[in-house]
Design a protein around this motif. Structure first.
Motif, PDB file in Angstrom:
ATOM      1  N   PRO A 239      11.022-144.307  26.720  1.00  0.00           N
ATOM      2  CA  PRO A 239      11.526-144.856  27.989  1.00  0.00           C
ATOM      3  C   PRO A 239      10.811-146.168  28.297  1.00  0.00           C
ATOM      4  N   TRP A 240      11.527-147.140  28.841  1.00  0.00           N
ATOM      5  CA  TRP A 240      10.947-148.479  29.030  1.00  0.00           C
ATOM      6  C   TRP A 240       9.750-148.453  29.967  1.00  0.00           C
ATOM      7  N   GLN A 241       9.701-147.474  30.891  1.00  0.00           N
ATOM      8  CA  GLN A 241       8.605-147.448  31.859  1.00  0.00           C
ATOM      9  C   GLN A 241       7.393-146.677  31.344  1.00  0.00           C
ATOM     10  N   SER A 242       7.400-146.250  30.087  1.00  0.00           N
ATOM     11  CA  SER A 242       6.289-145.466  29.534  1.00  0.00           C
ATOM     12  C   SER A 242       5.002-146.280  29.519  1.00  0.00           C
ATOM     13  N   SER A 243       3.902-145.611  29.853  1.00  0.00           N
ATOM     14  CA  SER A 243       2.590-146.244  29.780  1.00  0.00           C
ATOM     15  C   SER A 243       1.844-145.695  28.573  1.00  0.00           C
ATOM     16  N   ASP A 244       0.662-146.250  28.300  1.00  0.00           N
ATOM     17  CA  ASP A 244      -0.135-145.726  27.193  1.00  0.00           C
ATOM     18  C   ASP A 244      -0.545-144.282  27.441  1.00  0.00           C
TER      19      ASP A 244
END
Length: 631
Positions: A239-244
């Motif tokens: 998903p584009w909003q994924s963080s590390d």
């Protein structure tokens, strides 16, 4: 007093799907947990505990039924995982206390039950695992310390280890061991140790503890740092909003190297749904590959091998400014996009407010600039805790000056990548002096958009990468009748993949305005799509690296010398023209569409654009556009 290495808790688990070496590879839930205490100091074993676990989905594969001997009926009245884990914790604590011990060593036949099954499932169900499941011993690796010639650790099984021990101590009785369910073999293993195995039990100390990291540690990576290619994977479909932290959670149970998550950006500086992940060793990388097509929410994630060179290209950096900014550890990074070019540190701090204090004030802000010092409208902000970062994210799309500001989670690798991208952009002053040079001007096909200030186009931004022409037509619904013939232009990135953008030519500015109003933030395949009204002139500038949103149009950051058109076009002679200086900058080369039914001259089938005085191109931009013939 016996030490914790003299008290083992032998632990085993099975899932509703694949078991053995493939345990956890198919995301199936745990259905069985077995454990038993072994007192190495007194050479005794405790009670064998066997607990069924009720999964959320009551379905077993045929292979699972064959290997475990279990059926769905065995699980209907079982307890869920959280209650079985609580029972494990209570019984083990009670038995260990009864032995007069204060600690113990968790011992498994394979790390898969801990790393690939228990931790991932607990993470998905938001369960807090007991501390003992973050440190354990792999009996195979311990066995190799005693029998180094037994073979590769991956090929060791409980049966082969028992056979090796028994052949050494009971050569006459070694044949009585046959293939058994793992928990039965564990009981035999403990029993044989109790009776005879003085060499392996009395002398051996379980000391090769394996660790599971509690959390992912962010950090920086230098371009000169050696990165083993056997430790790197590429995750695709995020998903584009994924963080590390989201990616680390997907790989829960496996240890990622410090700063080992690098989110990839497309040519526009937006995340493209891919990440490169670096693990602490090749064993963890191999286990990560087993999670190919596991799910993050409702999306499945593809996992492939990658190289250390690819990782360094994304995550590596050399900027002292960035290194100093990221030197503060355990910070939450937020990226701000769309800032006014005149925004100051104090204005940004005031925008975030007292409920979101930035670490060290203005020192916790990093404005992204071009090499000549011009602001890009991007900035990174450090927060000391999750609460402050969450408060800042509530400011998403609020107004600063006359622009709405986007805020989203970021990573140290993304900071490096964004700075690398902008700082490598060439300066206009580095270009050679402007010679007057002849260049063939090629005619533009009539169905390609000519530059115009009439705002009869729309831009779609944020399209799913799998979206096609049919999806766009369905998205526009009744407005498709107002699209010009050959008016849908999908933008591809440098690798020839969809960039998430498309431009559509409408029959009039009024039609374009209507679509932008009615379709803005409608969803397509669970993603909301931004729709902006624009002109073909603005469309061209965006293709050259400029930005267009509801706050207006920003020009591209730099110019490039014009390149001659491909030699294939020499077959179509055109009169030379003396071009002005502004024409020395090449616009994009657009992919040729399929020809229309009507006949065209050879020159009209070319999709090469002549230079236009208003077009600029960023070195990092290399777009092509596909023109369908279905409209």
């Amino acid at each position: 007093m016996a030490s914790h290495s003299d008290t083992l808790v032998v632990f085993f688990g099975a899932t509703a799907g694949a078991n053995g070496g493939k345990l956890g590879s198919d995301e199936r839930e745990i259905i069985l947990l077995v454990w038993q205490i072994v007192d190495l100091h007194e050479k005794k074993v405790g009670k064998l505990h066997k607990c069924f676990v009720k999964p959320d989905t009551l379905e077993l594969t045929d292979l699972c039924k064959e290997e475990t001997g279990l059926a769905v009926d065995n699980l209907i009245n079982a307890e869920p995982l959280d209650k079985v884990l609580l029972q494990f914790q209570q019984t083990v604590s009670s038995e260990v206390k009864f032995l007069g011990r204060s600690s113990y060593t968790l011992c498994v036949n394979s790390p898969n039950v801990i790393r690939q099954a228990l931790h991932p499932e607990a993470s998905k169900k938001n369960l807090v695992l007991p501390e003992c499941f973050f440190t354990f011993s792999d009996v195979r690796k311990e066995f190799l310390k005693c029998c180094p010639n037994a073979g590769p650790v991956q090929k060791l099984t409980l049966a082969s280890m028992l056979e090796c021990i028994l052949s050494f101590l009971h050569s006459s009785n070694s044949s009585h061991q046959s293939a058994k369910p793992f928990h039965c073999a564990l009981q035999d293993f403990a029993f044989d140790q109790q009776q005879t195995d003085s060499h392996f039990v009395s002398d051996h100390k379980f000391s090769c503890a394996e660790m599971v990291k509690y959390k992912f540690d962010s950090g920086t990576c230098s371009k000169t740092e050696p990165v083993d290619s056997e430790t790197v994977i590429r995750a695709r479909g995020l998903p584009w909003q994924s963080s590390d932290q989201d990616i680390a959670r997907f790989f829960k149970g496996l240890n990622i190297a410090k700063g080992g998550v690098a989110l990839c950006l497309n040519a526009q500086g937006r995340r493209n749904g891919e990440a490169l992940v670096r693990f602490i060793n090749s064993e963890h990388r191999d286990l990560a590959l087993e999670r190919h097509k596991h799910h993050m929410g409702s999306r499945y994630i593809e996992v492939y091998k990658a190289t250390g060179e690819e990782f360094l290209k994304i995550a590596g950096g050399t900027s002292n400014e960035v290194a100093q900014f990221l030197s503060k550890e355990n910070q939450v990074i937020i990226r701000m996009r769309g800032l006014p070019f005149t925004a100051t540190s104090q204005e940004v701090l005031s925008f975030l407010g007292p409920e979101s204090p930035v670490t060290d004030g203005s020192e916790g802000l990093l404005f992204v600039k071009y090499p000549d010092g011009r602001p890009t409208g991007d900035a990174f902000v450090l927060f000391s805790c999750e609460e402050y970062a969450q408060n800042a994210l509530k400011k998403h799309k609020q107004i600063l000056g006359k622009r709405y500001i986007e805020l989203f989670r970021s990573t140290a690798a993304e900071v490096q990548q964004v700075l690398n991208r902008y700082m490598s952009a060439p300066l206009i002053s580095t270009l050679p002096s402007s010679p007057i040079m002849p260049m063939p001007v090629l005619s533009t096909p009539p169905f390609l958009p000519a530059a115009s200030s009439t705002r009869d186009c729309i831009r779609l931004r944020g399209l799913p990468y799998t979206a096609g022409i049919e999806d766009i037509l369905e998205f526009m619904a009744e407005h498709t009748v107002d699209i010009k013939p050959h008016g849908v232009h999908m933008v591809l990135n440098q690798q020839g993949r969809p960039s998430g953008d498309a431009f559509i030519q409408m029959k009039s500015p009024d039609k374009a305005f209507m679509v932008a109003q009615k379709c803005h933030k409608k969803t397509m395949k669970d993603r909301y799509i931004e729709v902006f009204q624009c002109s073909t002139e603005e469309m061209s500038i965006v293709l050259m690296g400029g930005t267009l949103n509801r706050s207006g149009l920003s020009p591209p950051p730099c110019k490039l010398p014009c390149l001659s058109p491909p030699t294939a076009y020499a077959a179509f002679p055109t009169p030379p023209a003396i071009l002005p200086e502004a024409a020395l900058y090449q616009p994009p080369l657009l992919a040729a569409p399929r020809p229309q039914a009507a006949a065209h001259t050879p020159a009209h089938t070319l999709a090469y654009y002549p230079p236009q005085p208003h077009l600029y191109m960023n070195m990092n931009m290399n777009y092509t556009a596909y023109y369908p013939s279905v409209l």
